[in-house]
Design a protein around this motif. Structure first.
Motif, mmCIF file in Angstrom:
data_model
loop_
_atom_site.group_PDB
_atom_site.id
_atom_site.type_symbol
_atom_site.label_atom_id
_atom_site.label_comp_id
_atom_site.label_asym_id
_atom_site.label_seq_id
_atom_site.Cartn_x
_atom_site.Cartn_y
_atom_site.Cartn_z
ATOM 1 N N LEU A 1 53.150 62.536 -28.441
ATOM 2 C CA LEU A 1 53.723 61.672 -29.480
ATOM 3 C C LEU A 1 54.859 62.319 -30.252
ATOM 4 O O LEU A 1 55.657 61.632 -30.893
ATOM 5 N N LYS B 1 48.273 44.881 -25.206
ATOM 6 C CA LYS B 1 49.563 45.440 -24.828
ATOM 7 C C LYS B 1 50.069 44.820 -23.526
ATOM 8 O O LYS B 1 51.258 44.542 -23.372
ATOM 9 N N GLU C 1 53.478 42.955 -24.004
ATOM 10 C CA GLU C 1 54.602 43.777 -23.553
ATOM 11 C C GLU C 1 54.729 43.779 -22.032
ATOM 12 O O GLU C 1 55.747 43.375 -21.496
ATOM 13 N N ALA D 1 49.228 55.476 -32.133
ATOM 14 C CA ALA D 1 50.427 56.010 -31.473
ATOM 15 C C ALA D 1 51.592 55.029 -31.622
ATOM 16 O O ALA D 1 52.725 55.433 -31.890
ATOM 17 N N SER E 1 55.206 55.477 -33.570
ATOM 18 C CA SER E 1 56.495 55.109 -32.992
ATOM 19 C C SER E 1 57.254 54.150 -33.906
ATOM 20 O O SER E 1 58.460 54.306 -34.155
ATOM 21 N N HIS F 1 61.031 54.981 -36.828
ATOM 22 C CA HIS F 1 62.309 54.274 -36.824
ATOM 23 C C HIS F 1 62.465 53.374 -38.025
ATOM 24 O O HIS F 1 63.222 52.427 -37.999
ATOM 25 N N ALA G 1 60.730 47.872 -37.652
ATOM 26 C CA ALA G 1 60.954 48.075 -36.224
ATOM 27 C C ALA G 1 60.237 46.971 -35.472
ATOM 28 O O ALA G 1 59.249 46.421 -35.935
ATOM 29 N N TYR G 2 60.775 46.696 -34.308
ATOM 30 C CA TYR G 2 60.335 45.544 -33.549
ATOM 31 C C TYR G 2 59.208 45.901 -32.592
ATOM 32 O O TYR G 2 59.233 46.923 -31.933
ATOM 33 N N PRO H 1 57.369 44.094 -29.422
ATOM 34 C CA PRO H 1 57.473 42.896 -28.591
ATOM 35 C C PRO H 1 56.275 41.979 -28.786
ATOM 36 O O PRO H 1 55.134 42.429 -28.883
ATOM 37 N N GLU I 1 55.556 38.023 -32.707
ATOM 38 C CA GLU I 1 55.512 36.606 -33.058
ATOM 39 C C GLU I 1 55.585 35.782 -31.790
ATOM 40 O O GLU I 1 56.676 35.464 -31.332
#
Lengths: 439, 439
Positions: A36, A143, A147, A320, A324, A328, A332-333, A335, A338
């Protein structure tokens, strides 16, 4: 020794899962730092009773009793809500999100009841709500949906989402043991709660199905809008009958969407699956989810659906992702955070929920009964495919097991009402769906 | 109509997969905009021959013939390398990464041969290299390993990574058809290349195994450091014998790590799997991967391992991750991008690669042969578990199928050398491993 950035975590709740998270963060600390580039450090833990004996000894100053203080502590940017319940857990979650924090949760009941409010709060304040551990334990299914399969629309998702029920059905099948006996064992082994209803009546599965349906379709479906049926009326004879017909029985969540009509259906019920279906061969406390995407085709995910370690694995993967996100800056986005809300999508009416059915009747052992049953079914155009007649568990009675050709929920519902009214039918019929989903 | 930010994509290569990516980006455009908050727009495509007929008609100005120009175009921050090969593909990849771009690739051969250089270049210049489509097609296995299971060390990963071989083995089993006949069908159906060796001899699987081993363990294992055996010597009789013994046969990649000794083993070979193992029931062109983590336990992933649409699904998920990375500026963190390199970890020597074995011998049909075979095995302490004797495909010969108790690669290798030297052994023995991996 280290110049890595440190990410402070607060754990609200320190039961089985919380202690699992702590221990695995400790055990794989070097690995996680390398992977990480951040040090995940639990700096605050809140419990109800700080004096209770625990397996894990926390460093001085970490343990407290106020989860809201953790949610509001500016030095703790990531809050893990592992308390359960939907009261204080909701307050803690909202308080942390209002400060733009990342909240990690395994609480499917909370998500089902307050998901809309929670996600709106996260959006408004730039916070993030992560919940990989809420469905299917250690399997990274959330996930995958958000994603890995982001390119897809999802005509069908189905699977085993409750390990307790799968354990019970597996033992009933393998040992021919009656439901009540296996349930008692499951309680002794800690696989089932003292009040088993949440598991065996299908509500836990329904909560998880609601979360998956929301991820896939952007719509919150309430459990009272679903068909929800449990496993408590199944007998070893049902599992034997199913095997004779070439099927296994699993408690499934089934989420289907008809994109042409734009109709969604979410249901939870024991289902006859063809013996060759991979999910029919997923046994014991394991969960499995089949996801059909319009681009990728059918994919499948299985693993332990509950338990300290599998759940901790999912919580740590969210931590984790939190690391991430926070490296940033807020906002931060992620995926899929929404899902595309399809405002026109409606719930499918019963006449369009189609299936083949398995009906087990306990009937008077006398001539003419099969004729009366068959004519009741014919009246609603439910067409019989196979009949197995055998002895029942009570004197002067017979067991009649019928499977039907494809019909629908309205027709089968009306048929069952008619069958119940027949004097020759001695008990409430047992209805199972046949799920012939293909590869 | 839209105020969404636009992300310009360049496709280098516009064959089956490239056209699939284009078409699915078009078909699910509204959905992807809603899910990603970004418009993914292919602005440049490079092909070898711009005049060739294609199913897809591109807008004016998109099509060209210079992939390096796309790699260097500052207006194209994301480059999809879908050309294949390891020459120009490597140049394009490195050129784009040197400019800090995101490169999305499905090219497992390139990753295997030049992964180290590519990832070092990405790190040095703040670029990113994403390759979900390189292993197991549409199954998000790379995301699962890097992100969903980030809390875990991986003592064992095994699975079916080549759909062509799985198709051939499935048809050999279900129809008793000989290898050569099924292979010819596979070529006709487009499941196998004209030169089938990459698939059936195990090299494609070995490339994918190398990628998974690197993700899980941070070490590049070359294919010449692995055991790599293919399926071309299998016969329908082997599948029948396996079934008699309670097994199916699958071409597996097996990646095991002994954390106590810190030894890694990567191997590819046809494997007898217990009939109840879920992976033994994954048929046709499907792939499946079982991942055992020290925290999560055993999880499983399956789906289509190749083909236009499944591969496009994986490529588009990488494009979505690229969009997420680029919205937060270069250098954004992707979990697991640098697996913890275990500098001390070595490859396991043959004597520690342990397994049960299946050996099929074609022998002279005369007295005393079994005794000679058994004594050759005993000399290397390979202990026989079962024997099936039957007719062979040639006159005056018998087929002798032996399974062994657990032994190791060194002992079985020496045993085979001795068996080959026996005058009663008429053909090179067929050796299969038995993979009893448990749940």
């Amino acid at each position: 020794m280290s110049s890595l950035p440190v990410l402070s975590l607060g754990l609200c709740g320190f039961g089985t899962v919380g202690q699992g998270v702590w221990q695995h963060l400790e055990a794989n600390r070097a690995l996680l730092r390398a992977r990480l580039g951040v040090e995940l450090r639990v700096t605050r833990v809140a419990v109800r009773d700080a004096r209770r004996k625990r397996d894990v000894r926390l460093p001085r100053g970490v343990l407290g009793t106020d989860p809201l203080a953790i949610a509001r502590d500016p030095a703790v940017p990531v809050v893990c809500e592992l308390m359960g319940g939907t009261g204080l857990a909701r307050e803690v979650t909202l308080a942390a999100l209002r400060l733009g924090k990342v909240v990690v949760s395994a609480n499917k009941a909370l998500i089902c009841e307050h998901g809309s409010e929670i996600l709106a709060t996260a959006r408004r304040h730039g916070g993030h709500f992560l919940f990989e551990a809420s469905v299917a334990g250690g399997i990274p299914i959330i996930k995958a949906l958000r994603e890995g399969l982001v390119a897809n629309r999802f005509p069908r998702i189905y699977g085993i989402l409750n390990g307790t029920c799968n354990y019970i059905l597996t033992r009933m099948k393998e040992q021919g043991a009656p439901y009540a006996e296996v349930l008692a064992d499951a309680k002794r082994l800690g696989y089932a709660e003292a009040d088993e209803s949440l598991d065996v009546d299908g509500w836990d599965t329904a909560h998880k199905a609601a979360v998956l349906a929301w991820l896939a379709h952007g719509i919150w479906v309430r459990t009272d809008q679903m068909i929800v049926e449990g496993i408590s009326r199944l007998t070893p004879a049902d599992l034997r009958n199913a095997a004779t017909l070439g099927f296994g029985i699993k408690l499934l969540a089934v989420i289907t969407r008809d994109f042409r009509r734009d109709e969604l259906c979410v249901r939870v019920h024991p289902t006859l699956l063809p013996a060759g279906d991979v999910i029919a061969n997923v046994n014991g406390v394991f969960n499995a989810v089949s996801v059909t995407g319009d681009v990728v085709g059918t994919t499948l995910y299985s693993g332990r659906g509950a338990g300290r370690d599998a759940t901790a694995s999912a919580v740590i993967s969210d931590l984790a992702d939190a690391a991430s996100l926070l490296r940033h800056g807020k906002g931060a986005y992620l995926p899929g955070e929404e899902p595309a809300a399809s405002s026109r999508c409606r719930l499918a009416p019963p006449e369009r929920i189609r299936s083949r059915y398995y009906v087990r009747l306990t009937v008077r052992d006398q001539p003419g009964v099969l004729a009366r049953v068959a004519s009741a079914m014919a009246r609603h155009r439910v067409s019989i495919a196979t009949v197995i007649q055998g002895p029942a568990d009570r004197p002067r009675a017979a067991s009649l097991v019928l499977t039907t050709h494809e019909s629908d929920e309205r027709a089968i519902g009306r048929t069952l009402r008619r069958l119940r009214a027949l004097s020759a039918v001695l008990e409430d019929p047992v209805l199972l769906r046949i799920g012939d989903f293909g590869p």
